[in-house]
Design a protein around this motif. Sequence first.
Motif, PDB file in Angstrom:
ATOM      1  N   HIS A 132       0.819  -1.207   0.000  1.00 20.48           N
ATOM      2  CA  HIS A 132       0.000   0.000   0.000  1.00 20.48           C
ATOM      3  C   HIS A 132       0.858   1.264   0.000  1.00 20.48           C
ATOM      4  N   GLY A 133       0.546   2.174  -0.914  1.00 16.91           N
ATOM      5  CA  GLY A 133       1.220   3.462  -0.961  1.00 16.91           C
ATOM      6  C   GLY A 133       2.496   3.503  -1.778  1.00 16.91           C
ATOM      7  N   GLN A 134       3.026   2.341  -2.124  1.00 16.76           N
ATOM      8  CA  GLN A 134       4.230   2.342  -2.957  1.00 16.76           C
ATOM      9  C   GLN A 134       3.865   2.717  -4.394  1.00 16.76           C
ATOM     10  N   ARG A 135       4.793   3.389  -5.080  1.00 16.09           N
ATOM     11  CA  ARG A 135       4.525   3.873  -6.428  1.00 16.09           C
ATOM     12  C   ARG A 135       4.901   2.830  -7.476  1.00 16.09           C
ATOM     13  N   GLU A 136       4.152   2.815  -8.555  1.00 17.46           N
ATOM     14  CA  GLU A 136       4.518   1.949  -9.673  1.00 17.46           C
ATOM     15  C   GLU A 136       5.761   2.506 -10.364  1.00 17.46           C
ATOM     16  N   VAL A 137       6.710   1.631 -10.650  1.00 16.52           N
ATOM     17  CA  VAL A 137       7.866   1.947 -11.490  1.00 16.52           C
ATOM     18  C   VAL A 137       7.655   1.251 -12.828  1.00 16.52           C
ATOM     19  N   HIS A 138       7.872   1.973 -13.905  1.00 12.49           N
ATOM     20  CA  HIS A 138       7.690   1.406 -15.243  1.00 12.49           C
ATOM     21  C   HIS A 138       8.693   2.055 -16.189  1.00 12.49           C
ATOM     22  N   ALA A 139       8.634   1.712 -17.459  1.00 17.50           N
ATOM     23  CA  ALA A 139       9.485   2.333 -18.474  1.00 17.50           C
ATOM     24  C   ALA A 139       8.608   2.986 -19.531  1.00 17.50           C
ATOM     25  N   MET A 140       9.060   4.164 -20.003  1.00 15.88           N
ATOM     26  CA  MET A 140       8.305   4.938 -20.996  1.00 15.88           C
ATOM     27  C   MET A 140       9.220   5.345 -22.146  1.00 15.88           C
ATOM     28  N   THR A 141       8.629   5.549 -23.318  1.00 12.19           N
ATOM     29  CA  THR A 141       9.438   5.781 -24.504  1.00 12.19           C
ATOM     30  C   THR A 141      10.052   7.173 -24.551  1.00 12.19           C
ATOM     31  N   GLY A 142       9.379   8.184 -24.026  1.00  8.57           N
ATOM     32  CA  GLY A 142       9.872   9.548 -24.157  1.00  8.57           C
ATOM     33  C   GLY A 142      10.447  10.103 -22.867  1.00  8.57           C
ATOM     34  N   PRO A 143      11.481  10.969 -22.954  1.00 14.23           N
ATOM     35  CA  PRO A 143      12.043  11.584 -21.756  1.00 14.23           C
ATOM     36  C   PRO A 143      11.081  12.609 -21.156  1.00 14.23           C
ATOM     37  N   SER A 144      11.091  12.717 -19.848  1.00 11.65           N
ATOM     38  CA  SER A 144      10.261  13.691 -19.138  1.00 11.65           C
ATOM     39  C   SER A 144      10.832  13.873 -17.745  1.00 11.65           C
ATOM     40  N   GLN A 145      10.226  14.746 -16.962  1.00 12.33           N
ATOM     41  CA  GLN A 145      10.635  14.917 -15.574  1.00 12.33           C
ATOM     42  C   GLN A 145      10.421  13.642 -14.762  1.00 12.33           C
ATOM     43  N   HIS A 146       9.537  12.778 -15.209  1.00 15.55           N
ATOM     44  CA  HIS A 146       9.240  11.533 -14.483  1.00 15.55           C
ATOM     45  C   HIS A 146      10.375  10.511 -14.591  1.00 15.55           C
ATOM     46  N   SER A 147      11.318  10.740 -15.497  1.00 13.68           N
ATOM     47  CA  SER A 147      12.385   9.747 -15.721  1.00 13.68           C
ATOM     48  C   SER A 147      13.750  10.223 -15.229  1.00 13.68           C
ATOM     49  N   LEU A 148      13.776  11.219 -14.343  1.00 18.11           N
ATOM     50  CA  LEU A 148      15.032  11.736 -13.809  1.00 18.11           C
ATOM     51  C   LEU A 148      15.324  11.134 -12.441  1.00 18.11           C
ATOM     52  N   TRP A 149      16.578  10.667 -12.254  1.00 18.88           N
ATOM     53  CA  TRP A 149      16.990   9.979 -11.024  1.00 18.88           C
ATOM     54  C   TRP A 149      18.303  10.552 -10.522  1.00 18.88           C
ATOM     55  N   ARG A 150      18.471  10.520  -9.191  1.00 19.92           N
ATOM     56  CA  ARG A 150      19.718  11.004  -8.594  1.00 19.92           C
ATOM     57  C   ARG A 150      20.245   9.963  -7.604  1.00 19.92           C
ATOM     58  N   ALA A 151      21.553   9.753  -7.611  1.00 19.94           N
ATOM     59  CA  ALA A 151      22.187   8.851  -6.647  1.00 19.94           C
ATOM     60  C   ALA A 151      22.176   9.488  -5.271  1.00 19.94           C
ATOM     61  N   MET A 152      21.796   8.693  -4.260  1.00 16.35           N
ATOM     62  CA  MET A 152      21.664   9.230  -2.903  1.00 16.35           C
ATOM     63  C   MET A 152      22.563   8.461  -1.924  1.00 16.35           C
ATOM     64  N   GLU A 153      21.963   7.882  -0.881  1.00 17.34           N
ATOM     65  CA  GLU A 153      22.726   7.194   0.157  1.00 17.34           C
ATOM     66  C   GLU A 153      23.409   5.947  -0.398  1.00 17.34           C
ATOM     67  N   GLY A 154      24.514   5.540   0.231  1.00 16.16           N
ATOM     68  CA  GLY A 154      25.150   4.309  -0.208  1.00 16.16           C
ATOM     69  C   GLY A 154      26.597   4.188   0.184  1.00 16.16           C
ATOM     70  N   VAL A 155      27.242   3.179  -0.382  1.00 20.82           N
ATOM     71  CA  VAL A 155      28.671   2.937  -0.230  1.00 20.82           C
ATOM     72  C   VAL A 155      29.298   3.152  -1.600  1.00 20.82           C
ATOM     73  N   TYR A 156      30.135   4.181  -1.713  1.00 26.40           N
ATOM     74  CA  TYR A 156      30.738   4.545  -2.999  1.00 26.40           C
ATOM     75  C   TYR A 156      32.189   4.083  -3.023  1.00 26.40           C
ATOM     76  N   MET A 157      32.520   3.299  -4.046  1.00 23.86           N
ATOM     77  CA  MET A 157      33.840   2.691  -4.145  1.00 23.86           C
ATOM     78  C   MET A 157      34.779   3.588  -4.944  1.00 23.86           C
ATOM     79  N   LYS A 158      36.068   3.596  -4.552  1.00 24.48           N
ATOM     80  CA  LYS A 158      37.043   4.373  -5.298  1.00 24.48           C
ATOM     81  C   LYS A 158      38.273   3.528  -5.621  1.00 24.48           C
ATOM     82  N   PRO A 159      38.982   3.866  -6.716  1.00 28.22           N
ATOM     83  CA  PRO A 159      40.283   3.242  -6.973  1.00 28.22           C
ATOM     84  C   PRO A 159      41.339   3.966  -6.155  1.00 28.22           C
TER      85      PRO A 159
END
Length: 225
Positions: free
Chosen positions: A180-207
């Motif tokens: 309940h309350g979770q959003r549907e994730v899908h794929a669409m053919t055209g670019p829009s504001q709905h298809s923009l993503w940003r990397a957030m929390e995590g473990v980032y690896m470096k050389p």
Amino acid sequence: MDNCTGHSHVLLSVFILITCLFGLSLGTELSFVTCGSVVKLLNVKHNVRLHSHDVRYGSGSGQQSVTGVTTVEDSNSYWSVRGTSGAQCHRGTPIKCGQTIRLTHVNTGRNLHSHYFSSPLSSNQEVSAFGEEGEGDHLDEWTVQCGGAVWQREEAVRFQHASTDALLSITGEQYGRPIHGQREVHAMTGPSQHSLWRAMEGVYMKPSESPLGNKDYSHPLHTEF
């Protein structure tokens, strides 16, 4: 939040402890995303994080569902950034704009996947999680669309499905029970504001450079949970 969230937090903590025990260093924050990093991805328009869990679609492919959640701390929103089966991706190397990658759901080992099944709420292209222990098929591959040379953490990027050219998107449709309350994730053919993503929390690896000048791709740089 899913029942396995607490257990998964323990697993992530153990992962960080192991990296420290093996002499891997934690440093300052990287400005870009690298191979081997474990990250959460935020849909900028809808302010929800890409999420999965061991709940299957009741229609379409019947594969493991992928959703968007508002909860920040849910460990079922962690994804590992990996190369494709045909292209090696050394841990710690920056992801280039235009590079094709796989995103593997950390807690279930299944890859972000798409195909021509219809999504259950909007009837767009279904996005699921597929495979076992990080191995699926060519439909698990996504191309990172960004504006510079590499995927910058602060940049809003798009993920284009390599086989169908559709873009990973959220348009706001919400599920009922049992998610309940979770959003549907899908794929669409055209670019829009709905298809923009940003990397957030995590473990980032470096050389890191060895005294002989050889690269060591096993050092995590920065953790955010």
